[in-house]
Structures are given as C-alpha cells and as structure tokens.
Design an enzyme around this catalytic site. Structure first.
Site, mmCIF file in Angstrom:
data_model
loop_
_atom_site.group_PDB
_atom_site.id
_atom_site.type_symbol
_atom_site.label_atom_id
_atom_site.label_comp_id
_atom_site.label_asym_id
_atom_site.label_seq_id
_atom_site.Cartn_x
_atom_site.Cartn_y
_atom_site.Cartn_z
ATOM 1 N N SER A 125 4.473 7.129 2.766
ATOM 2 C CA SER A 125 5.114 6.231 3.742
ATOM 3 C C SER A 125 6.409 5.656 3.169
ATOM 4 O O SER A 125 7.367 5.397 3.918
ATOM 5 C CB SER A 125 4.160 5.106 4.155
ATOM 6 O OG SER A 125 3.623 4.451 3.018
ATOM 7 N N ASP A 147 -0.339 -1.639 4.847
ATOM 8 C CA ASP A 147 -1.205 -0.457 4.738
ATOM 9 C C ASP A 147 -1.940 -0.495 3.394
ATOM 10 O O ASP A 147 -2.122 0.515 2.741
ATOM 11 C CB ASP A 147 -0.350 0.820 4.856
ATOM 12 C CG ASP A 147 -1.182 2.073 5.062
ATOM 13 O OD1 ASP A 147 -2.326 1.963 5.529
ATOM 14 O OD2 ASP A 147 -0.671 3.166 4.766
ATOM 15 N N SER A 182 -1.420 -7.505 -4.380
ATOM 16 C CA SER A 182 -0.659 -7.989 -3.231
ATOM 17 C C SER A 182 -0.674 -9.521 -3.053
ATOM 18 O O SER A 182 0.392 -10.132 -2.954
ATOM 19 C CB SER A 182 -1.158 -7.274 -1.971
ATOM 20 O OG SER A 182 -0.598 -7.835 -0.836
ATOM 21 N N ASP A 213 2.041 -1.925 -4.749
ATOM 22 C CA ASP A 213 0.698 -1.347 -4.905
ATOM 23 C C ASP A 213 0.239 -1.630 -6.334
ATOM 24 O O ASP A 213 1.044 -1.565 -7.263
ATOM 25 C CB ASP A 213 0.751 0.182 -4.670
ATOM 26 C CG ASP A 213 -0.599 0.775 -4.306
ATOM 27 O OD1 ASP A 213 -1.558 0.589 -5.086
ATOM 28 O OD2 ASP A 213 -0.694 1.428 -3.264
ATOM 29 N N GLY A 228 0.832 -1.212 0.000
ATOM 30 C CA GLY A 228 0.000 0.000 0.000
ATOM 31 C C GLY A 228 0.857 1.249 0.000
ATOM 32 O O GLY A 228 1.210 1.789 1.044
ATOM 33 N N HIS A 244 -8.154 -1.997 3.151
ATOM 34 C CA HIS A 244 -8.582 -2.064 4.547
ATOM 35 C C HIS A 244 -9.895 -2.805 4.743
ATOM 36 O O HIS A 244 -10.426 -2.849 5.841
ATOM 37 C CB HIS A 244 -8.679 -0.652 5.135
ATOM 38 C CG HIS A 244 -7.337 -0.002 5.353
ATOM 39 N ND1 HIS A 244 -6.154 -0.655 5.120
ATOM 40 C CD2 HIS A 244 -6.998 1.226 5.810
ATOM 41 C CE1 HIS A 244 -5.148 0.152 5.405
ATOM 42 N NE2 HIS A 244 -5.630 1.305 5.830
HETATM 43 N N1 SAH Z 1 0.879 4.119 2.672
HETATM 44 C C1 SAH Z 1 0.169 5.120 1.891
HETATM 45 C C2 SAH Z 1 -1.342 4.941 1.891
HETATM 46 C C3 SAH Z 1 -1.808 3.643 1.313
HETATM 47 S S1 SAH Z 1 -3.520 3.700 0.840
HETATM 48 C C4 SAH Z 1 0.582 6.515 2.338
HETATM 49 O O1 SAH Z 1 1.564 6.660 3.072
HETATM 50 O O2 SAH Z 1 -0.063 7.487 1.949
HETATM 51 C C5 SAH Z 1 -3.796 2.020 0.391
HETATM 52 C C6 SAH Z 1 -3.191 1.597 -0.936
HETATM 53 O O3 SAH Z 1 -3.344 0.183 -1.015
HETATM 54 C C7 SAH Z 1 -3.849 2.173 -2.191
HETATM 55 O O4 SAH Z 1 -2.902 2.913 -2.938
HETATM 56 C C8 SAH Z 1 -4.325 0.935 -2.975
HETATM 57 O O5 SAH Z 1 -4.133 1.020 -4.387
HETATM 58 C C9 SAH Z 1 -3.485 -0.172 -2.392
HETATM 59 N N2 SAH Z 1 -4.080 -1.498 -2.488
HETATM 60 C C10 SAH Z 1 -5.314 -1.878 -2.055
HETATM 61 N N3 SAH Z 1 -5.515 -3.170 -2.305
HETATM 62 C C11 SAH Z 1 -4.400 -3.644 -2.929
HETATM 63 C C12 SAH Z 1 -4.000 -4.919 -3.458
HETATM 64 N N4 SAH Z 1 -4.809 -5.996 -3.390
HETATM 65 N N5 SAH Z 1 -2.799 -5.017 -4.050
HETATM 66 C C13 SAH Z 1 -1.966 -3.962 -4.134
HETATM 67 N N6 SAH Z 1 -2.278 -2.731 -3.624
HETATM 68 C C14 SAH Z 1 -3.475 -2.569 -3.043
HETATM 69 MG MG MG Z 2 -2.939 3.932 6.233
#
Ligand code: SAH
Ligand code: MG
Length: 218
Positions: free
Chosen positions: A56, A145, A128, A75, A50, A148
């Site tokens: 991050s 992350d 993922s 991601d 994520g 969710h």
């Molecule tokens: N860590 C980031 C926020 C992450 S938001 C920061 O610091 O701002 C969550 C991210 O997870 C999103 O970009 C979304 O595209 C990714 N995501 C959600 N499900 C996913 C999956 N199955 N495989 C890969 N990425 C995923």
């Molecule tokens: Mg988060």
C-alpha cells in the site's frame, strides 16, 4: 528524458507486483484519491498505519511523489496476530532466524527501494499508539490498516484521527459490513467516523473506505 506520466504507471506496476494485502482495484483507488487530496486538499504529510511489506505504501507513495508530499509508513514490522506462526496469513519466509520473530522491515525496504520511492516514503518503525502520542504535525491523509483486533483498531482510530487536518482524507481498509466477510473492528471504526459527523463518505471500493474530514464549525 523520462515521460512524467510514465513514472506513476511504473510505480503502480511495482505496487501490483509487491507482496501484501491490497487488491489492485483498491490500490488504484488509494492512488486516485490520494492524488486528489494532494492536489486540492490541505497541506501536510501523509501517514499509513500498517505497512507490512510496502504494497500500500507504493500505491500511496506513487501519488505522494507525483504531488510532492511525503508518506510516513508506520509499522513495528512484527506482524499482526493473523501473521503469526499458525495463523491464516503467516509467511515463514518473513521470520528473522536470529530472533524467531516476524520481521517485515527487510521486505518493506526492498519494495520501497525497488519502486524508487526512498525519497518519498519514510519508514517509522514502532508501535502505533506510542508514536501517535508524540505526533504533532497535522496530516493531510491517514490510512488505517494496522492491527485488526478490537483494541488495536480502536487505538489507531483514537490516536491518529485527531491528527487529521480539516479537508484531509481518512482511508480505512478491511471494512466489511457483513460479518461473514471479515472481522468487525475496521467496520466499527468506520462507523465511529461516520457517527462522529466529522466525516463525509467519498468512496467505497472493495473493503476500502474513503472519507473526508469536514469542518463542523464548532
Ligand atoms: N498495508 C499492508 C498490509 C498491512 S498488514 C499492505 O498493503 O500489504 C497489518 C500490519 O500492521 C502488519 O505489518 C503489522 O505488523 C502492523 N501492526 C499491527 N499492529 C501494530 C501496531 N500496534 N503498531 C505498528 N504496526 C502494527
Ligand atoms: Mg488491509
């Protein structure tokens, strides 16, 4: 000559200014604990699930660069449910007009380039659970992350935690004990980790939880 202490500070300032979902105090905790595990913990690369626009990844990347590790930033860059049109965390500027789909990869690349971290942070673009299935290298640090919702969060836990080396650090974001503060799944996977007895709690800052994988000796 640039001051070696100046480089992490420069990257941390860049992280703070980057778009995304990581408050500064939690980002600083990411940096501090990542530096600690990179210095005294097991060998191996680091991985975050994520990355969104790379915020991050800058906090973790600042530490990775300082201690000579690599961070894999995973991601699919299509956004989570809450990033889609009509949801709370949607940003219309992140929609690719050619496809009509969310695409955070260009913003991610700009952030990492701007931070000077292209030699340290390696983008993995994909789903993922699919990547977790073929991953083979033990990780010294894992930051969860990603999605969710219940299924994505538990899949991330099940797919990635087995790759974390003994002594490695597990970071989980958006852990809320009180349901009034946020969704359940990150809290549920935090409880799974603690309930497995394979982890000891190291720190909690805001919604960030830091755990260390311990040797069960079995
Ligand atoms: N860590 C980031 C926020 C992450 S938001 C920061 O610091 O701002 C969550 C991210 O997870 C999103 O970009 C979304 O595209 C990714 N995501 C959600 N499900 C996913 C999956 N199955 N495989 C890969 N990425 C995923
Ligand atoms: Mg988060």
């Amino acid at each position: 000559m640039t001051d070696p202490k100046g480089r992490p500070a420069e990257v941390l300032a860049h992280a703070a200014a980057a778009p995304g979902f990581m408050p500064a105090d939690e980002g600083q905790a990411l940096f501090d604990h990542a530096t600690e595990v990179g210095t005294n913990g097991p060998d191996g690369p680091w991985l975050e699930v994520g990355s969104y626009c790379g915020k991050s990844a800058c906090y973790l990347g600042a530490a990775a660069e300082a201690v000579g590790r690599q961070l894999f930033a995973l991601d699919h860059h299509r956004g989570s449910e809450e990033n889609q049109d009509g949801w709370e965390h949607h940003d219309p500027d992140l929609v690719d007009p050619a496809t009509g789909l969310m695409d955070t990869l260009p913003a991610f690349r700009r952030t990492i380039h701007g931070a000077g971290l292209e030699g340290t942070v390696v983008a993995l673009v994909g789903d993922s659970p699919s990547v977790a299935t073929v991953w083979r290298t033990p990780l010294a640090l894992l930051f969860i992350d990603g999605g969710h919702g219940s299924e994505p969060a538990h899949q991330d836990y099940e797919g990635w935690v087995p790759h974390l080396a003994i002594g490695g650090f597990l970071f989980i974001h958006d852990v809320f004990e009180d349901p009034a503060d946020g969704g359940r799944p990150p809290f549920e996977i935090f409880c799974r980790a603690m309930g497995s007895l394979a982890f000891t709690a190291v720190d909690a800052v805001g919604s960030l939880r830091v755990l260390r994988r311990i040797d069960l000796g079995i």
